[in-house]
Design a protein around this motif. Structure first.
Motif, PDB file in Angstrom:
ATOM      1  N   ALA A  30       0.820  -1.223   0.000  1.00 33.61           N
ATOM      2  CA  ALA A  30       0.000   0.000   0.000  1.00 33.61           C
ATOM      3  C   ALA A  30       0.850   1.267   0.000  1.00 33.61           C
ATOM      4  O   ALA A  30       0.456   2.283   0.576  1.00 33.61           O
ATOM      5  N   LEU A  31       2.010   1.225  -0.645  1.00 33.71           N
ATOM      6  CA  LEU A  31       2.885   2.395  -0.665  1.00 33.71           C
ATOM      7  C   LEU A  31       2.352   3.504  -1.574  1.00 33.71           C
ATOM      8  O   LEU A  31       2.639   4.680  -1.345  1.00 33.71           O
ATOM      9  N   CYS A  32       1.589   3.136  -2.595  1.00 33.03           N
ATOM     10  CA  CYS A  32       1.051   4.158  -3.499  1.00 33.03           C
ATOM     11  C   CYS A  32       0.112   5.119  -2.780  1.00 33.03           C
ATOM     12  O   CYS A  32       0.320   6.330  -2.818  1.00 33.03           O
ATOM     13  N   PRO A  33      -0.938   4.639  -2.087  1.00 32.56           N
ATOM     14  CA  PRO A  33      -1.777   5.582  -1.339  1.00 32.56           C
ATOM     15  C   PRO A  33      -1.027   6.251  -0.205  1.00 32.56           C
ATOM     16  O   PRO A  33      -1.310   7.403   0.139  1.00 32.56           O
ATOM     17  N   LEU A  34      -0.059   5.549   0.374  1.00 30.19           N
ATOM     18  CA  LEU A  34       0.712   6.146   1.458  1.00 30.19           C
ATOM     19  C   LEU A  34       1.410   7.419   0.999  1.00 30.19           C
ATOM     20  O   LEU A  34       1.355   8.451   1.657  1.00 30.19           O
ATOM     21  N   TRP A  71      -2.356   3.697  11.968  1.00 30.39           N
ATOM     22  CA  TRP A  71      -1.448   4.507  12.788  1.00 30.39           C
ATOM     23  C   TRP A  71      -0.203   4.923  11.995  1.00 30.39           C
ATOM     24  O   TRP A  71       0.323   6.022  12.194  1.00 30.39           O
ATOM     25  N   VAL A  72       0.241   4.067  11.079  1.00 33.73           N
ATOM     26  CA  VAL A  72       1.395   4.448  10.261  1.00 33.73           C
ATOM     27  C   VAL A  72       1.025   5.574   9.301  1.00 33.73           C
ATOM     28  O   VAL A  72       1.764   6.555   9.147  1.00 33.73           O
ATOM     29  N   LEU A  73      -0.134   5.463   8.636  1.00 27.88           N
ATOM     30  CA  LEU A  73      -0.577   6.523   7.731  1.00 27.88           C
ATOM     31  C   LEU A  73      -0.744   7.847   8.475  1.00 27.88           C
ATOM     32  O   LEU A  73      -0.330   8.902   7.995  1.00 27.88           O
ATOM     33  N   THR A  74      -1.356   7.779   9.655  1.00 30.30           N
ATOM     34  CA  THR A  74      -1.591   8.998  10.430  1.00 30.30           C
ATOM     35  C   THR A  74      -0.284   9.605  10.910  1.00 30.30           C
ATOM     36  O   THR A  74      -0.093  10.831  10.856  1.00 30.30           O
ATOM     37  N   MET A  75       0.639   8.762  11.374  1.00 26.72           N
ATOM     38  CA  MET A  75       1.917   9.269  11.861  1.00 26.72           C
ATOM     39  C   MET A  75       2.725   9.901  10.729  1.00 26.72           C
ATOM     40  O   MET A  75       3.276  11.002  10.882  1.00 26.72           O
ATOM     41  N   LEU A  76       2.799   9.223   9.583  1.00 20.76           N
ATOM     42  CA  LEU A  76       3.533   9.788   8.449  1.00 20.76           C
ATOM     43  C   LEU A  76       2.883  11.081   7.971  1.00 20.76           C
ATOM     44  O   LEU A  76       3.579  12.048   7.637  1.00 20.76           O
ATOM     45  N   GLY A  77       1.543  11.089   7.925  1.00 21.80           N
ATOM     46  CA  GLY A  77       0.855  12.322   7.560  1.00 21.80           C
ATOM     47  C   GLY A  77       1.129  13.438   8.534  1.00 21.80           C
ATOM     48  O   GLY A  77       1.307  14.599   8.137  1.00 21.80           O
ATOM     49  N   GLY A  78       1.178  13.099   9.832  1.00 19.68           N
ATOM     50  CA  GLY A  78       1.478  14.110  10.842  1.00 19.68           C
ATOM     51  C   GLY A  78       2.881  14.668  10.712  1.00 19.68           C
ATOM     52  O   GLY A  78       3.102  15.879  10.811  1.00 19.68           O
ATOM     53  N   ILE A  79       3.853  13.780  10.480  1.00 21.41           N
ATOM     54  CA  ILE A  79       5.241  14.231  10.303  1.00 21.41           C
ATOM     55  C   ILE A  79       5.353  15.169   9.110  1.00 21.41           C
ATOM     56  O   ILE A  79       5.950  16.253   9.183  1.00 21.41           O
ATOM     57  N   ARG A  80       4.777  14.754   7.991  1.00 23.87           N
ATOM     58  CA  ARG A  80       4.871  15.566   6.771  1.00 23.87           C
ATOM     59  C   ARG A  80       4.112  16.883   6.928  1.00 23.87           C
ATOM     60  O   ARG A  80       4.559  17.928   6.429  1.00 23.87           O
ATOM     61  N   GLU A  81       2.985  16.845   7.618  1.00 18.87           N
ATOM     62  CA  GLU A  81       2.199  18.071   7.793  1.00 18.87           C
ATOM     63  C   GLU A  81       2.898  19.068   8.701  1.00 18.87           C
ATOM     64  O   GLU A  81       2.930  20.274   8.421  1.00 18.87           O
ATOM     65  N   ILE A  82       3.478  18.586   9.799  1.00 20.09           N
ATOM     66  CA  ILE A  82       4.172  19.487  10.732  1.00 20.09           C
ATOM     67  C   ILE A  82       5.378  20.137  10.055  1.00 20.09           C
ATOM     68  O   ILE A  82       5.559  21.352  10.105  1.00 20.09           O
ATOM     69  N   VAL A  83       6.207  19.298   9.415  1.00 14.02           N
ATOM     70  CA  VAL A  83       7.408  19.833   8.768  1.00 14.02           C
ATOM     71  C   VAL A  83       7.044  20.655   7.542  1.00 14.02           C
ATOM     72  O   VAL A  83       7.683  21.677   7.238  1.00 14.02           O
ATOM     73  N   LEU A 110       7.530  22.875   1.110  1.00 13.16           N
ATOM     74  CA  LEU A 110       6.683  22.195   0.130  1.00 13.16           C
ATOM     75  C   LEU A 110       7.189  20.795  -0.200  1.00 13.16           C
ATOM     76  O   LEU A 110       6.387  19.879  -0.424  1.00 13.16           O
ATOM     77  N   LEU A 111       8.491  20.605  -0.236  1.00 11.90           N
ATOM     78  CA  LEU A 111       9.060  19.315  -0.627  1.00 11.90           C
ATOM     79  C   LEU A 111       8.533  18.181   0.237  1.00 11.90           C
ATOM     80  O   LEU A 111       8.280  17.072  -0.245  1.00 11.90           O
ATOM     81  N   PRO A 147       8.001  13.122  -2.946  1.00 16.15           N
ATOM     82  CA  PRO A 147       9.359  12.850  -2.448  1.00 16.15           C
ATOM     83  C   PRO A 147       9.460  12.933  -0.925  1.00 16.15           C
ATOM     84  O   PRO A 147      10.231  12.197  -0.304  1.00 16.15           O
ATOM     85  N   GLY A 148       8.687  13.836  -0.340  1.00 16.48           N
ATOM     86  CA  GLY A 148       8.672  13.929   1.117  1.00 16.48           C
ATOM     87  C   GLY A 148       8.115  12.678   1.760  1.00 16.48           C
ATOM     88  O   GLY A 148       8.510  12.306   2.877  1.00 16.48           O
ATOM     89  N   GLY A 149       7.203  12.003   1.048  1.00 20.90           N
ATOM     90  CA  GLY A 149       6.688  10.738   1.560  1.00 20.90           C
ATOM     91  C   GLY A 149       7.764   9.679   1.643  1.00 20.90           C
ATOM     92  O   GLY A 149       7.842   8.926   2.620  1.00 20.90           O
ATOM     93  N   PHE A 150       8.628   9.621   0.618  1.00 23.98           N
ATOM     94  CA  PHE A 150       9.744   8.679   0.647  1.00 23.98           C
ATOM     95  C   PHE A 150      10.695   8.993   1.801  1.00 23.98           C
ATOM     96  O   PHE A 150      11.171   8.089   2.496  1.00 23.98           O
ATOM     97  N   LEU A 151      10.988  10.279   1.989  1.00 23.80           N
ATOM     98  CA  LEU A 151      11.899  10.667   3.067  1.00 23.80           C
ATOM     99  C   LEU A 151      11.320  10.310   4.438  1.00 23.80           C
ATOM    100  O   LEU A 151      12.020   9.770   5.302  1.00 23.80           O
TER     101      LEU A 151
END
Length: 226
Positions: free
Chosen positions: A26-30, A142-154, A186-187, A192-196
């Motif tokens: 499920a990396l594509c929707p992630l 929880w992984v989707l939410t955590m990754l979304g939170g990290i990307r949103e905060i940064v 923005l990155l 690309p930010g999702g990969f990071l």
């Protein structure tokens, strides 16, 4: 089934055999959806409902579905549930439905759902199948939410932005401005930010797993006499 087995099922879903962190599914929707914690939570909850319901129905029907048509029948069950979830989101949470867009129908193609139906629910009783679907779904959420939170905060300095609009007024308490007057990066919000973010989380997960294994090995090692 013993309680210890249920603990094993939950541990597998949340951590040891996590859909994203271990199975790399499920990396594509992630990458596309986790630009914010709200979007990640929304897609994660929708996927969890499908996983629980598909495991339940597959476990109940395993005795009456022929092995020759088992996979097509399971796909029909999953597709029917996704269609129902898609219609419900469109009716009751239309802003979230618009944001998630095509990724709601694409839940049908999530290999993790068909994989759990085939490997677990098709061979297990109803209650363990429900627990497995719930654990796997929560692990995904929880992984989707955590990754979304990290990307949103940064990326924008907020957390769960527009939660009241996308998820309903009851989720307004989640909306937080973490970094006031932040211009954003923005990155991090772009794919690309999702990969990071995912690479960082995977590295942390591996480190934590290694530490836990070392502690377990030390605890199991015999104590030498003085």
């Amino acid at each position: 089934m013993a309680n210890n087995d249920y603990r094993h099922i939950i541990g597998e879903g949340l951590w040891h055999n996590n859909i994203i962190l271990k199975q790399s599914l499920a990396l594509c929707p992630l990458l596309a959806v986790t630009g914010s914690a709200t979007n990640g939570l929304g897609l994660g909850l929708a996927t969890m409902v499908v996983m629980v319901a598909s495991n339940l129905l597959t476990s109940m029907a395993k005795g009456i579905i022929s092995k020759a048509v088992r996979i097509p029948a399971n796909i029909i069950i999953i597709a029917s549930l996704v269609t129902l979830i898609d219609a419900m989101l469109n009716a009751w949470l239309h802003p979230l439905h618009k944001v998630l867009g095509l990724f709601i129908p694409l839940i049908v193609t999530n290999c993790a759902i068909l994989g759990r139906v085939e490997s677990f629910a098709g061979k297990s009783p109803v209650l363990p199948s429900i627990v497995d679907g719930l654990a796997m779904g929560l692990g995904f959420t929880w992984v989707l939410t955590m990754l979304g939170g990290i990307r949103e905060i940064v990326g924008s300095g907020t957390l769960f932005a527009n939660a009241s609009l996308l998820l309903g007024s009851h989720f307004a308490f989640l909306e937080t401005t973490v970094i006031p007057d932040y211009l954003g990066l923005l990155l991090v919000i772009l794919p690309p930010g999702g990969f990071l973010a995912l690479g960082t989380v995977l590295a942390i997960k591996q480190k934590v797993t290694l530490i836990l294994q070392q502690r377990k090995a030390l605890a199991a090692a015999p104590v030498s006499g003085g």
